[in-house]
Motif scaffolding. Sequence first.
Motif, PDB file in Angstrom:
ATOM      1  N   LEU A  18     -15.932 -17.092 -23.102  1.00  0.00           N
ATOM      2  CA  LEU A  18     -15.728 -16.310 -24.310  1.00  0.00           C
ATOM      3  C   LEU A  18     -14.302 -16.393 -24.789  1.00  0.00           C
ATOM      4  O   LEU A  18     -14.030 -16.466 -25.979  1.00  0.00           O
ATOM      5  CB  LEU A  18     -16.097 -14.841 -24.048  1.00  0.00           C
ATOM      6  CG  LEU A  18     -17.558 -14.478 -24.204  1.00  0.00           C
ATOM      7  CD1 LEU A  18     -17.764 -13.044 -23.744  1.00  0.00           C
ATOM      8  CD2 LEU A  18     -18.027 -14.649 -25.629  1.00  0.00           C
ATOM      9  N   ARG A  19     -13.354 -16.385 -23.842  1.00  0.00           N
ATOM     10  CA  ARG A  19     -11.943 -16.432 -24.218  1.00  0.00           C
ATOM     11  C   ARG A  19     -11.648 -17.698 -25.011  1.00  0.00           C
ATOM     12  O   ARG A  19     -10.942 -17.675 -26.015  1.00  0.00           O
ATOM     13  CB  ARG A  19     -11.059 -16.394 -22.967  1.00  0.00           C
ATOM     14  CG  ARG A  19      -9.584 -16.395 -23.299  1.00  0.00           C
ATOM     15  CD  ARG A  19      -8.734 -16.535 -22.051  1.00  0.00           C
ATOM     16  NE  ARG A  19      -8.914 -17.837 -21.443  1.00  0.00           N
ATOM     17  CZ  ARG A  19      -8.344 -18.963 -21.881  1.00  0.00           C
ATOM     18  NH1 ARG A  19      -7.563 -18.934 -22.941  1.00  0.00           N
ATOM     19  NH2 ARG A  19      -8.540 -20.102 -21.274  1.00  0.00           N
ATOM     20  N   LYS A  20     -12.192 -18.836 -24.563  1.00  0.00           N
ATOM     21  CA  LYS A  20     -11.936 -20.092 -25.262  1.00  0.00           C
ATOM     22  C   LYS A  20     -12.501 -20.046 -26.676  1.00  0.00           C
ATOM     23  O   LYS A  20     -11.869 -20.491 -27.633  1.00  0.00           O
ATOM     24  CB  LYS A  20     -12.557 -21.249 -24.480  1.00  0.00           C
ATOM     25  CG  LYS A  20     -11.873 -21.499 -23.135  1.00  0.00           C
ATOM     26  CD  LYS A  20     -12.570 -22.600 -22.366  1.00  0.00           C
ATOM     27  CE  LYS A  20     -11.924 -22.821 -21.003  1.00  0.00           C
ATOM     28  NZ  LYS A  20     -12.643 -23.858 -20.210  1.00  0.00           N
ATOM     29  N   ASP A  21     -13.720 -19.513 -26.819  1.00  0.00           N
ATOM     30  CA  ASP A  21     -14.331 -19.428 -28.143  1.00  0.00           C
ATOM     31  C   ASP A  21     -13.521 -18.523 -29.061  1.00  0.00           C
ATOM     32  O   ASP A  21     -13.263 -18.849 -30.213  1.00  0.00           O
ATOM     33  CB  ASP A  21     -15.770 -18.895 -28.033  1.00  0.00           C
ATOM     34  CG  ASP A  21     -16.680 -19.870 -27.317  1.00  0.00           C
ATOM     35  OD1 ASP A  21     -16.340 -21.069 -27.261  1.00  0.00           O
ATOM     36  OD2 ASP A  21     -17.726 -19.431 -26.808  1.00  0.00           O
ATOM     37  N   PHE A  22     -13.127 -17.346 -28.547  1.00  0.00           N
ATOM     38  CA  PHE A  22     -12.401 -16.399 -29.362  1.00  0.00           C
ATOM     39  C   PHE A  22     -11.022 -16.919 -29.735  1.00  0.00           C
ATOM     40  O   PHE A  22     -10.541 -16.679 -30.830  1.00  0.00           O
ATOM     41  CB  PHE A  22     -12.268 -15.062 -28.641  1.00  0.00           C
ATOM     42  CG  PHE A  22     -13.427 -14.150 -28.871  1.00  0.00           C
ATOM     43  CD1 PHE A  22     -13.818 -13.816 -30.144  1.00  0.00           C
ATOM     44  CD2 PHE A  22     -14.138 -13.628 -27.801  1.00  0.00           C
ATOM     45  CE1 PHE A  22     -14.895 -12.959 -30.356  1.00  0.00           C
ATOM     46  CE2 PHE A  22     -15.220 -12.780 -28.006  1.00  0.00           C
ATOM     47  CZ  PHE A  22     -15.596 -12.449 -29.290  1.00  0.00           C
ATOM     48  N   VAL A  41     -11.271 -19.114 -32.733  1.00  0.00           N
ATOM     49  CA  VAL A  41     -11.420 -18.319 -33.959  1.00  0.00           C
ATOM     50  C   VAL A  41     -10.105 -17.665 -34.325  1.00  0.00           C
ATOM     51  O   VAL A  41      -9.692 -17.651 -35.483  1.00  0.00           O
ATOM     52  CB  VAL A  41     -12.515 -17.245 -33.776  1.00  0.00           C
ATOM     53  CG1 VAL A  41     -12.549 -16.323 -34.988  1.00  0.00           C
ATOM     54  CG2 VAL A  41     -13.873 -17.904 -33.587  1.00  0.00           C
ATOM     55  N   ALA A  42      -9.417 -17.098 -33.322  1.00  0.00           N
ATOM     56  CA  ALA A  42      -8.189 -16.367 -33.587  1.00  0.00           C
ATOM     57  C   ALA A  42      -7.115 -17.253 -34.173  1.00  0.00           C
ATOM     58  O   ALA A  42      -6.414 -16.863 -35.109  1.00  0.00           O
ATOM     59  CB  ALA A  42      -7.680 -15.713 -32.303  1.00  0.00           C
ATOM     60  N   LEU A  84       0.501  -4.774 -31.252  1.00  0.00           N
ATOM     61  CA  LEU A  84      -0.440  -3.650 -31.274  1.00  0.00           C
ATOM     62  C   LEU A  84      -1.646  -3.960 -30.396  1.00  0.00           C
ATOM     63  O   LEU A  84      -2.086  -3.118 -29.602  1.00  0.00           O
ATOM     64  CB  LEU A  84      -0.899  -3.362 -32.705  1.00  0.00           C
ATOM     65  CG  LEU A  84       0.021  -2.544 -33.608  1.00  0.00           C
ATOM     66  CD1 LEU A  84      -0.536  -2.493 -35.024  1.00  0.00           C
ATOM     67  CD2 LEU A  84       0.217  -1.127 -33.063  1.00  0.00           C
ATOM     68  N   ILE A  85      -2.174  -5.171 -30.519  1.00  0.00           N
ATOM     69  CA  ILE A  85      -3.339  -5.549 -29.718  1.00  0.00           C
ATOM     70  C   ILE A  85      -2.980  -5.555 -28.241  1.00  0.00           C
ATOM     71  O   ILE A  85      -3.757  -5.056 -27.394  1.00  0.00           O
ATOM     72  CB  ILE A  85      -3.865  -6.936 -30.135  1.00  0.00           C
ATOM     73  CG1 ILE A  85      -4.381  -6.912 -31.575  1.00  0.00           C
ATOM     74  CG2 ILE A  85      -4.987  -7.387 -29.198  1.00  0.00           C
ATOM     75  CD1 ILE A  85      -4.857  -8.258 -32.082  1.00  0.00           C
ATOM     76  N   ILE A 116      -9.928 -11.418 -34.178  1.00  0.00           N
ATOM     77  CA  ILE A 116      -8.711 -11.697 -33.416  1.00  0.00           C
ATOM     78  C   ILE A 116      -8.524 -10.653 -32.332  1.00  0.00           C
ATOM     79  O   ILE A 116      -8.174 -10.971 -31.188  1.00  0.00           O
ATOM     80  CB  ILE A 116      -7.485 -11.731 -34.352  1.00  0.00           C
ATOM     81  CG1 ILE A 116      -7.597 -12.906 -35.316  1.00  0.00           C
ATOM     82  CG2 ILE A 116      -6.194 -11.834 -33.549  1.00  0.00           C
ATOM     83  CD1 ILE A 116      -6.569 -12.894 -36.428  1.00  0.00           C
ATOM     84  N   PHE A 117      -8.771  -9.387 -32.666  1.00  0.00           N
ATOM     85  CA  PHE A 117      -8.629  -8.304 -31.692  1.00  0.00           C
ATOM     86  C   PHE A 117      -9.515  -8.558 -30.476  1.00  0.00           C
ATOM     87  O   PHE A 117      -9.032  -8.562 -29.332  1.00  0.00           O
ATOM     88  CB  PHE A 117      -8.999  -6.970 -32.342  1.00  0.00           C
ATOM     89  CG  PHE A 117      -9.005  -5.804 -31.393  1.00  0.00           C
ATOM     90  CD1 PHE A 117      -7.845  -5.094 -31.143  1.00  0.00           C
ATOM     91  CD2 PHE A 117     -10.172  -5.409 -30.744  1.00  0.00           C
ATOM     92  CE1 PHE A 117      -7.840  -4.019 -30.262  1.00  0.00           C
ATOM     93  CE2 PHE A 117     -10.181  -4.345 -29.866  1.00  0.00           C
ATOM     94  CZ  PHE A 117      -9.002  -3.646 -29.623  1.00  0.00           C
ATOM     95  N   TYR A 118     -10.800  -8.779 -30.702  1.00  0.00           N
ATOM     96  CA  TYR A 118     -11.721  -8.976 -29.582  1.00  0.00           C
ATOM     97  C   TYR A 118     -11.388 -10.257 -28.820  1.00  0.00           C
ATOM     98  O   TYR A 118     -11.498 -10.300 -27.586  1.00  0.00           O
ATOM     99  CB  TYR A 118     -13.170  -8.997 -30.075  1.00  0.00           C
ATOM    100  CG  TYR A 118     -13.679  -7.643 -30.493  1.00  0.00           C
ATOM    101  CD1 TYR A 118     -13.660  -6.579 -29.598  1.00  0.00           C
ATOM    102  CD2 TYR A 118     -14.162  -7.414 -31.770  1.00  0.00           C
ATOM    103  CE1 TYR A 118     -14.115  -5.332 -29.969  1.00  0.00           C
ATOM    104  CE2 TYR A 118     -14.619  -6.163 -32.148  1.00  0.00           C
ATOM    105  CZ  TYR A 118     -14.593  -5.127 -31.250  1.00  0.00           C
ATOM    106  OH  TYR A 118     -15.035  -3.885 -31.620  1.00  0.00           O
ATOM    107  N   GLY A 119     -10.983 -11.301 -29.539  1.00  0.00           N
ATOM    108  CA  GLY A 119     -10.601 -12.543 -28.877  1.00  0.00           C
ATOM    109  C   GLY A 119      -9.423 -12.360 -27.950  1.00  0.00           C
ATOM    110  O   GLY A 119      -9.408 -12.859 -26.817  1.00  0.00           O
ATOM    111  N   ASN A 120      -8.409 -11.619 -28.424  1.00  0.00           N
ATOM    112  CA  ASN A 120      -7.232 -11.374 -27.592  1.00  0.00           C
ATOM    113  C   ASN A 120      -7.565 -10.517 -26.375  1.00  0.00           C
ATOM    114  O   ASN A 120      -7.059 -10.760 -25.272  1.00  0.00           O
ATOM    115  CB  ASN A 120      -6.146 -10.685 -28.423  1.00  0.00           C
ATOM    116  CG  ASN A 120      -5.459 -11.632 -29.390  1.00  0.00           C
ATOM    117  OD1 ASN A 120      -5.888 -12.755 -29.576  1.00  0.00           O
ATOM    118  ND2 ASN A 120      -4.399 -11.172 -30.023  1.00  0.00           N
ATOM    119  N   ILE A 121      -8.413  -9.509 -26.573  1.00  0.00           N
ATOM    120  CA  ILE A 121      -8.804  -8.636 -25.462  1.00  0.00           C
ATOM    121  C   ILE A 121      -9.488  -9.451 -24.363  1.00  0.00           C
ATOM    122  O   ILE A 121      -9.184  -9.312 -23.173  1.00  0.00           O
ATOM    123  CB  ILE A 121      -9.749  -7.520 -25.963  1.00  0.00           C
ATOM    124  CG1 ILE A 121      -9.018  -6.555 -26.900  1.00  0.00           C
ATOM    125  CG2 ILE A 121     -10.353  -6.760 -24.775  1.00  0.00           C
ATOM    126  CD1 ILE A 121      -7.980  -5.694 -26.251  1.00  0.00           C
TER     127      ILE A 121
END
Length: 285
Positions: A23-27, A30-31, A141-142, A197-202
Motif C-alpha cells: 500500500l505504501r508504494k501505491d500511495f 499517488v502522493a 502537519l501530516i 496524500i494524507f493516507y499515503g503518508n500515514i
Amino acid sequence: MLPRWSRAAIRLYKLGSQNNMELRKDFCFVASRSYAKVAAAADDSTEKNFSRKPEVYFNKMFWSKPCSLALAQDSPLRVEEPKYEGIQHIIFKMLLFYSKQSKSIRGANVVYRRIASQVDKPAIYNAFNLEKTFKTTFSLLILHMWLCLRRLKEDGKEGVEFGQYLYEIYNHDVELRVSKAGVNLLLTRWMKDLEKIFYGNIVAYDAAMLPEARPDELPNVIWKNIFSDDGLSKPNDAAAGAVQAMARYARRECSCLSLTDKESIFSGNFTFSSLENPKSDSVRG
C-alpha cells in the motif's frame, strides 16, 4: 456506519506488514503526483536552498533519552476542563457537555492546537533547514498527525474514535489553509488530492516503523514526503543531515508519546519536544 477515518484506521491497524508495504508504494506514487498539482496551485515559493540558513549541527540533535511529554500540573500551558456548579452544572449536563463525545471533541481540539503550534512555529523550519511553504507545512502537519494517531492506536477502539475527531479537526484546518493560500476554485478536488496524500503518508510512516523495515526506510520516506519537491530525487549532502535528524526526531517523539499517560494524551495536556535550540541535543523545554 463508521466515519471515514475510523474505517481507514481500523483497516490500517489490521494490515500485515507485507500488505502495508505494498500500500505504501501505491500511495507514494499517488502522493508524488498529487503534490505537484496542489503545491503549484497553492504555493509560489522558490525551490528550497539548504545552504541559505545558518549552520545547524544535525549530527548532535535528538540523541537524548525519550521521556514523557506530559505537562506538569503547574504548567501554564495546561488546559483544564471548565468546572461549573449549581444550576450551570445541571444545564450543561442536560446539554451533554459532560458526555464522553463532548469531552473527546474538546480534547481533540487541544491536541490539534499542540500539533499546529509545533508546525507553525519558525523553530521547526530553522531546526531542519526547511523553507516554510504550503507543501512543507502540510507535510509537517501530516507527520505530527501520524505521531498522535499512532499513539492513540495504543488505546484501542477508544483511541481510534478519538482519532476520528482529531482527523475531522485537521481536515477543517487544512481546508482553511488551502483557501488562505488562494485555492478557491475546485476546492473539493484539491481536498481529495490532499486526503490521498494524507493516507499515503500515514501508510508509509507506519511501514517504515515496522521491525522488518530497513534502517534507511524512515529517512527515505521523510525525504520523499517533506524535503523533496518531486518525491524521486535523492538528498544531497547538505540535505541528508537534516533528513536524518528529522528521522531521529520522529522516532524519539514516537517513544516519548508512548511514555505519555493516557489522560495527558486525551486531554491534550502534553507538548512536543522543544526545537528552539537546534544546535544542541534535544532537551524538553
